[in-house]
Scaffold this motif. Structure first.
Motif, PDB file in Angstrom:
ATOM      1  N   ALA A 151       1.712  20.867  -6.417  1.00  0.00           N
ATOM      2  CA  ALA A 151       0.243  20.906  -6.300  1.00  0.00           C
ATOM      3  C   ALA A 151      -0.341  19.518  -6.552  1.00  0.00           C
ATOM      4  O   ALA A 151      -1.219  19.057  -5.822  1.00  0.00           O
ATOM      5  CB  ALA A 151      -0.344  21.915  -7.277  1.00  0.00           C
ATOM      6  N   GLY A 152       0.174  18.831  -7.610  1.00  0.00           N
ATOM      7  CA  GLY A 152      -0.306  17.481  -7.925  1.00  0.00           C
ATOM      8  C   GLY A 152      -0.066  16.562  -6.750  1.00  0.00           C
ATOM      9  O   GLY A 152      -0.964  15.816  -6.325  1.00  0.00           O
ATOM     10  N   ALA A 153       1.160  16.620  -6.190  1.00  0.00           N
ATOM     11  CA  ALA A 153       1.498  15.738  -5.065  1.00  0.00           C
ATOM     12  C   ALA A 153       0.615  16.064  -3.867  1.00  0.00           C
ATOM     13  O   ALA A 153       0.123  15.174  -3.176  1.00  0.00           O
ATOM     14  CB  ALA A 153       2.964  15.908  -4.702  1.00  0.00           C
ATOM     15  N   TYR A 154       0.373  17.388  -3.660  1.00  0.00           N
ATOM     16  CA  TYR A 154      -0.440  17.813  -2.511  1.00  0.00           C
ATOM     17  C   TYR A 154      -1.875  17.291  -2.646  1.00  0.00           C
ATOM     18  O   TYR A 154      -2.453  16.762  -1.694  1.00  0.00           O
ATOM     19  CB  TYR A 154      -0.430  19.339  -2.416  1.00  0.00           C
ATOM     20  CG  TYR A 154      -1.291  19.889  -1.325  1.00  0.00           C
ATOM     21  CD1 TYR A 154      -0.876  19.855  -0.006  1.00  0.00           C
ATOM     22  CD2 TYR A 154      -2.540  20.436  -1.611  1.00  0.00           C
ATOM     23  CE1 TYR A 154      -1.686  20.333   1.004  1.00  0.00           C
ATOM     24  CE2 TYR A 154      -3.356  20.918  -0.611  1.00  0.00           C
ATOM     25  CZ  TYR A 154      -2.921  20.871   0.695  1.00  0.00           C
ATOM     26  OH  TYR A 154      -3.729  21.340   1.691  1.00  0.00           O
ATOM     27  N   ILE A 155      -2.429  17.430  -3.867  1.00  0.00           N
ATOM     28  CA  ILE A 155      -3.815  16.975  -4.086  1.00  0.00           C
ATOM     29  C   ILE A 155      -3.893  15.462  -3.854  1.00  0.00           C
ATOM     30  O   ILE A 155      -4.784  14.963  -3.160  1.00  0.00           O
ATOM     31  CB  ILE A 155      -4.306  17.355  -5.494  1.00  0.00           C
ATOM     32  CG1 ILE A 155      -4.449  18.874  -5.591  1.00  0.00           C
ATOM     33  CG2 ILE A 155      -5.630  16.682  -5.833  1.00  0.00           C
ATOM     34  CD1 ILE A 155      -4.685  19.402  -6.983  1.00  0.00           C
ATOM     35  N   ALA A 156      -2.912  14.728  -4.448  1.00  0.00           N
ATOM     36  CA  ALA A 156      -2.927  13.266  -4.291  1.00  0.00           C
ATOM     37  C   ALA A 156      -2.804  12.897  -2.822  1.00  0.00           C
ATOM     38  O   ALA A 156      -3.537  12.035  -2.322  1.00  0.00           O
ATOM     39  CB  ALA A 156      -1.794  12.651  -5.095  1.00  0.00           C
ATOM     40  N   LEU A 157      -1.915  13.599  -2.120  1.00  0.00           N
ATOM     41  CA  LEU A 157      -1.700  13.300  -0.707  1.00  0.00           C
ATOM     42  C   LEU A 157      -2.977  13.571   0.090  1.00  0.00           C
ATOM     43  O   LEU A 157      -3.378  12.770   0.933  1.00  0.00           O
ATOM     44  CB  LEU A 157      -0.547  14.172  -0.188  1.00  0.00           C
ATOM     45  CG  LEU A 157       0.048  13.738   1.138  1.00  0.00           C
ATOM     46  CD1 LEU A 157       0.751  12.410   0.977  1.00  0.00           C
ATOM     47  CD2 LEU A 157       1.053  14.769   1.640  1.00  0.00           C
ATOM     48  N   SER A 158      -3.644  14.724  -0.216  1.00  0.00           N
ATOM     49  CA  SER A 158      -4.874  15.059   0.515  1.00  0.00           C
ATOM     50  C   SER A 158      -5.939  13.995   0.278  1.00  0.00           C
ATOM     51  O   SER A 158      -6.629  13.583   1.213  1.00  0.00           O
ATOM     52  CB  SER A 158      -5.440  16.405   0.062  1.00  0.00           C
ATOM     53  OG  SER A 158      -4.446  17.357   0.085  1.00  0.00           O
ATOM     54  N   ILE A 159      -6.050  13.551  -1.003  1.00  0.00           N
ATOM     55  CA  ILE A 159      -7.073  12.538  -1.305  1.00  0.00           C
ATOM     56  C   ILE A 159      -6.746  11.241  -0.548  1.00  0.00           C
ATOM     57  O   ILE A 159      -7.621  10.613   0.060  1.00  0.00           O
ATOM     58  CB  ILE A 159      -7.163  12.292  -2.824  1.00  0.00           C
ATOM     59  CG1 ILE A 159      -7.709  13.548  -3.514  1.00  0.00           C
ATOM     60  CG2 ILE A 159      -8.041  11.093  -3.143  1.00  0.00           C
ATOM     61  CD1 ILE A 159      -7.690  13.504  -5.013  1.00  0.00           C
ATOM     62  N   LEU A 160      -5.444  10.870  -0.570  1.00  0.00           N
ATOM     63  CA  LEU A 160      -5.054   9.625   0.110  1.00  0.00           C
ATOM     64  C   LEU A 160      -5.328   9.712   1.613  1.00  0.00           C
ATOM     65  O   LEU A 160      -5.841   8.779   2.214  1.00  0.00           O
ATOM     66  CB  LEU A 160      -3.569   9.337  -0.133  1.00  0.00           C
ATOM     67  CG  LEU A 160      -3.239   8.836  -1.550  1.00  0.00           C
ATOM     68  CD1 LEU A 160      -1.740   8.763  -1.750  1.00  0.00           C
ATOM     69  CD2 LEU A 160      -3.871   7.468  -1.794  1.00  0.00           C
ATOM     70  N   ILE A 161      -5.001  10.908   2.184  1.00  0.00           N
ATOM     71  CA  ILE A 161      -5.227  11.071   3.630  1.00  0.00           C
ATOM     72  C   ILE A 161      -6.724  10.967   3.941  1.00  0.00           C
ATOM     73  O   ILE A 161      -7.148  10.297   4.873  1.00  0.00           O
ATOM     74  CB  ILE A 161      -4.656  12.415   4.134  1.00  0.00           C
ATOM     75  CG1 ILE A 161      -3.123  12.347   4.121  1.00  0.00           C
ATOM     76  CG2 ILE A 161      -5.152  12.756   5.527  1.00  0.00           C
ATOM     77  CD1 ILE A 161      -2.426  13.646   4.446  1.00  0.00           C
TER      78      ILE A 161
ATOM     79  N   MET B  79       0.834  -1.212   0.000  1.00  0.00           N
ATOM     80  CA  MET B  79       0.000   0.000   0.000  1.00  0.00           C
ATOM     81  C   MET B  79       0.864   1.254   0.000  1.00  0.00           C
ATOM     82  O   MET B  79       0.593   2.215  -0.721  1.00  0.00           O
ATOM     83  CB  MET B  79      -0.906   0.030   1.240  1.00  0.00           C
ATOM     84  CG  MET B  79      -2.181  -0.771   1.119  1.00  0.00           C
ATOM     85  SD  MET B  79      -3.162  -0.302  -0.294  1.00  0.00           S
ATOM     86  CE  MET B  79      -3.757   1.283   0.242  1.00  0.00           C
ATOM     87  N   SER B  80       1.932   1.215   0.829  1.00  0.00           N
ATOM     88  CA  SER B  80       2.803   2.393   0.912  1.00  0.00           C
ATOM     89  C   SER B  80       3.453   2.665  -0.436  1.00  0.00           C
ATOM     90  O   SER B  80       3.521   3.814  -0.893  1.00  0.00           O
ATOM     91  CB  SER B  80       3.893   2.203   1.961  1.00  0.00           C
ATOM     92  OG  SER B  80       3.315   1.825   3.155  1.00  0.00           O
ATOM     93  N   VAL B  81       3.925   1.570  -1.079  1.00  0.00           N
ATOM     94  CA  VAL B  81       4.561   1.741  -2.389  1.00  0.00           C
ATOM     95  C   VAL B  81       3.546   2.319  -3.372  1.00  0.00           C
ATOM     96  O   VAL B  81       3.839   3.253  -4.133  1.00  0.00           O
ATOM     97  CB  VAL B  81       5.127   0.389  -2.906  1.00  0.00           C
ATOM     98  CG1 VAL B  81       5.579   0.506  -4.359  1.00  0.00           C
ATOM     99  CG2 VAL B  81       6.269  -0.059  -2.019  1.00  0.00           C
ATOM    100  N   LEU B  82       2.307   1.775  -3.309  1.00  0.00           N
ATOM    101  CA  LEU B  82       1.256   2.250  -4.217  1.00  0.00           C
ATOM    102  C   LEU B  82       0.980   3.740  -3.994  1.00  0.00           C
ATOM    103  O   LEU B  82       0.818   4.520  -4.946  1.00  0.00           O
ATOM    104  CB  LEU B  82      -0.016   1.435  -3.970  1.00  0.00           C
ATOM    105  CG  LEU B  82      -1.052   1.502  -5.080  1.00  0.00           C
ATOM    106  CD1 LEU B  82      -0.522   0.803  -6.314  1.00  0.00           C
ATOM    107  CD2 LEU B  82      -2.356   0.859  -4.633  1.00  0.00           C
ATOM    108  N   CYS B  83       0.955   4.146  -2.711  1.00  0.00           N
ATOM    109  CA  CYS B  83       0.704   5.562  -2.381  1.00  0.00           C
ATOM    110  C   CYS B  83       1.815   6.431  -2.957  1.00  0.00           C
ATOM    111  O   CYS B  83       1.544   7.484  -3.556  1.00  0.00           O
ATOM    112  CB  CYS B  83       0.648   5.766  -0.871  1.00  0.00           C
ATOM    113  SG  CYS B  83      -0.843   5.105  -0.159  1.00  0.00           S
ATOM    114  N   VAL B  84       3.063   5.981  -2.752  1.00  0.00           N
ATOM    115  CA  VAL B  84       4.191   6.773  -3.260  1.00  0.00           C
ATOM    116  C   VAL B  84       4.096   6.881  -4.785  1.00  0.00           C
ATOM    117  O   VAL B  84       4.274   7.971  -5.361  1.00  0.00           O
ATOM    118  CB  VAL B  84       5.538   6.127  -2.828  1.00  0.00           C
ATOM    119  CG1 VAL B  84       6.707   6.807  -3.520  1.00  0.00           C
ATOM    120  CG2 VAL B  84       5.688   6.211  -1.328  1.00  0.00           C
ATOM    121  N   VAL B  85       3.736   5.754  -5.435  1.00  0.00           N
ATOM    122  CA  VAL B  85       3.613   5.778  -6.897  1.00  0.00           C
ATOM    123  C   VAL B  85       2.520   6.766  -7.305  1.00  0.00           C
ATOM    124  O   VAL B  85       2.686   7.565  -8.231  1.00  0.00           O
ATOM    125  CB  VAL B  85       3.319   4.347  -7.442  1.00  0.00           C
ATOM    126  CG1 VAL B  85       2.941   4.395  -8.909  1.00  0.00           C
ATOM    127  CG2 VAL B  85       4.534   3.455  -7.222  1.00  0.00           C
TER     128      VAL B  85
END
Ligand code: C2E
Ligand code: MG
Ligand code: MG
Length: 528
Positions: free
Chosen positions: A256-266, A9-15
């Motif tokens: 911004a892309g990383a932030y949006i992805a991170l927010s969605i994941l969180i 899961m962690s690897v998938l999140c990082v990807v």
């Protein structure tokens, strides 16, 4: 096993985050390049306009000079005429020489004076529709080693400074001018600062741009004269000048892309962990149920109560029931909450309900419960085991959840046949029509507290309350007004007539079962 899943899961999140950063960076870079390109195009258009204005000045200078020499009344190439031509040359910043012709032969010029022998004019490179003869890059007879553009008209000619636009040179921008003959379609390039390897397009329409090779070209033609300018800029220079902006855009887009992805994941993780926590709390019995009294407005007696679920994970802050109930609805396990609440209601109030058969508890249900075929049998089993009359348990369904009318109508009718009263919750916030309510055959309308709030104010919705009460009277429905908080609201409602009930802080906040039981018993003792 679970460690392995966590790792995956962690690897998938990082990807996901890296992919979003890459996409964000790409999108931002694309937008920034388009903006840079547009900006430079606009700059080129402005530049071509500036050049055309200068061209206008040069052209009127040429016209004035040619007209003045042609209109000369002095003897041809006399000292007076040469003096007049020299004065003309002195006044003009754009002319290099002014000459006097006869039958196409040059006899004298302001710079060279009287020529030892008249010079024949070569064949012009272009004759304009107005009859002017234009020569491009010709060696000047009057000054050795100098070339210029020459324009002749009748018996006069002028040599134009080939670098007449020198004041308008811009770094990284090039220009070329052409004169056209509209009738023959022939164009002649009269000056150019483009390096030899860049050949400006000859047929680019005025106001248009063109990317050719590494160069962005923009053409602009005079509306009154046969002159056009083509300006250009190397794309590599455009990217060079906006390199910093592009780099910033790439970095910001990536972030911004990383932030949006991170927010969605969180958010997803939080939701997942919230729903996992909620399921655990349901298994462990960590949710509690409180009861809010519902009062008959005329007698003042508490006739029923609404069961409301409460959850404070880990004994900390309570989460609003509409939030976690909504989450359970989304995730499809709201039925577990309803059954949990029902079990608690039966455990807490079975004795009270047996003691006061007219008293009832209403339980909030979701449309998922209603449409679940195992729901009603499960309810009946629970009540039967606890010896509670189905009449003592009512169900509340929000008006908004009454879509799929056919199945909802059938399921509600089955509940009613078993003796349960049906309350339509939060009435007025959905879209039920009068006929739909008749078809549903509900027992009680609960008027949403947003309407109660407006009682005694000048809000337009205040006028809806009497309408709802009238409608309920026509349909022979009982009405519970939710959210009664103030005496003014209570006074208004007690004058309204009809069978009216109230629920709200004015009558009592939601309380644990033992407080409700005390209240009901105390009221009964008073009337005995
Ligand atoms: P609801 O069914 O309309 O419940 C009434 C809500 O209004 C309750 O909020 C109650 O505490 C609040 N309330 C009552 N009187 C007043 C008042 O005078 N002023 C104000 N400002 N509020 C008042 P609560 O307990 O936070 O519940 C919110 C919603 O959560 C409920 O709205 C219901 O839709 C849902 N809910 C609560 N318990 C359950 C449950 O056991 N099952 C299901 N499915 N939904 C539930
Ligand atoms: Mg309710
Ligand atoms: Mg309500």
């Amino acid at each position: 096993m679970s460690l392995g899943r966590d790792w995956k899961m962690s690897v998938l999140c990082v990807v996901c985050i890296l992919a979003a950063a890459f996409v964000g960076s790409f999108v931002a870079s694309f937008v920034a390049s388009s903006v840079a390109m547009h900006t430079e195009k606009d700059a080129l258009v402005a530049y071509s306009n500036r050049l055309l204005i200068e061209d206008e000045r040069i052209a009127s200078n040429i016209t004035d000079a040619l007209n003045e020499v042609n209109a000369s009344t002095f003897p041809r190439c006399s000292a007076q005429e040469l003096g007049m031509m020299r004065r003309l040359l002195f006044r003009s910043p754009f002319l290099k020489d002014v000459g006097r012709l006869q039958n196409g032969m040059l006899y004298c010029s302001a710079v060279g004076g009287n020529l030892p022998a008249p010079l024949p004019s070569p064949k012009p490179d272009l004759v304009t529709s107005g009859g002017r003869r234009v020569y491009y890059n010709v060696p000047l007879g009057s000054v050795q080693g100098v070339r210029a553009q020459v324009v002749s008209f009748r018996d006069a000619n002028v040599a134009v400074d080939p670098d007449a636009f020198r004041n308008l040179r811009r770094e990284n921008m090039y220009y070329a001018g052409t004169v056209n003959n509209a009738s023959t379609g022939i164009s002649l390039q009269t000056f150019s600062t483009f390096p030899v390897e860049i050949v400006p397009p000859t047929h680019l329409l005025s106001g248009h741009s063109l990317e050719k090779g590494d160069v962005l070209f923009v053409a602009n033609c005079s509306a009154t004269r046969p002159d056009c300018v083509t300006v250009g800029m190397r794309l590599s220079d455009i990217w060079d000048s906006s390199r910093k902006i592009l780099l910033c855009a790439r970095i910001l887009g990536g972030l911004a892309g990383a932030y949006i992805a991170l927010s969605i994941l969180i958010l997803l993780r939080r939701q997942r962990s919230m729903s996992a926590q909620l399921r655990r709390a349901l298994r462990r019995g960590d949710l509690t149920v409180v009861y809010q009294p519902i009062v008959n407005l005329h007698s003042g007696r508490t006739v029923s109560a609404e069961a409301l679920v409460r959850w404070s994970p880990g004994g900390g802050h309570a989460i609003r029931p509409d939030v976690f109930v909504g989450l359970a609805e989304e995730q499809g396990f709201v039925g577990e909450i309803t059954r949990y609440v029902l079990k608690r209601v039966i455990r807490d109030t079975a004795a009270l309900l047996q003691e006061f058969p007219e008293f009832s508890i209403s339980v909030n249900m979701s449309v998922q419960d209603l449409l679940n075929p195992s729901f009603l049998p499960a309810v009946e089993r629970m009540l039967h085991r606890a010896n509670v009359n189905p009449k003592s348990i009512a169900f509340e369904l929000t008006e908004r959840s009454t879509d799929d009318p056919e199945r909802v109508t059938k399921a509600l009718a089955a509940l009613q046949q078993n003796g349960h009263a049906i309350y339509i919750d939060d009435f007025g916030t959905g879209y039920s029509s009068l006929s739909y309510l008749t078809q549903l055959s509900v027992d009680v309308l609960k008027v949403d507290r947003s309407f109660t709030n407006t009682i005694g104010t000048s809000s337009v919705t205040a006028s809806i309350v009497p309408q709802i009460l009238d409608m309920a009277k026509t349909l022979d429905l009982r009405v519970v007004v939710e959210g009664v908080e103030r005496k003014a609201q209570m006074d208004y409602l007690s004058q309204a007539g009809g069978e009216l009930y109230g629920q709200g802080w004015y009558f009592g906040r939601p309380v644990p079962a033992k407080n409700l039981i005390q209240r009901v018993r105390a009221e009964a003792a008073l009337t005995r």
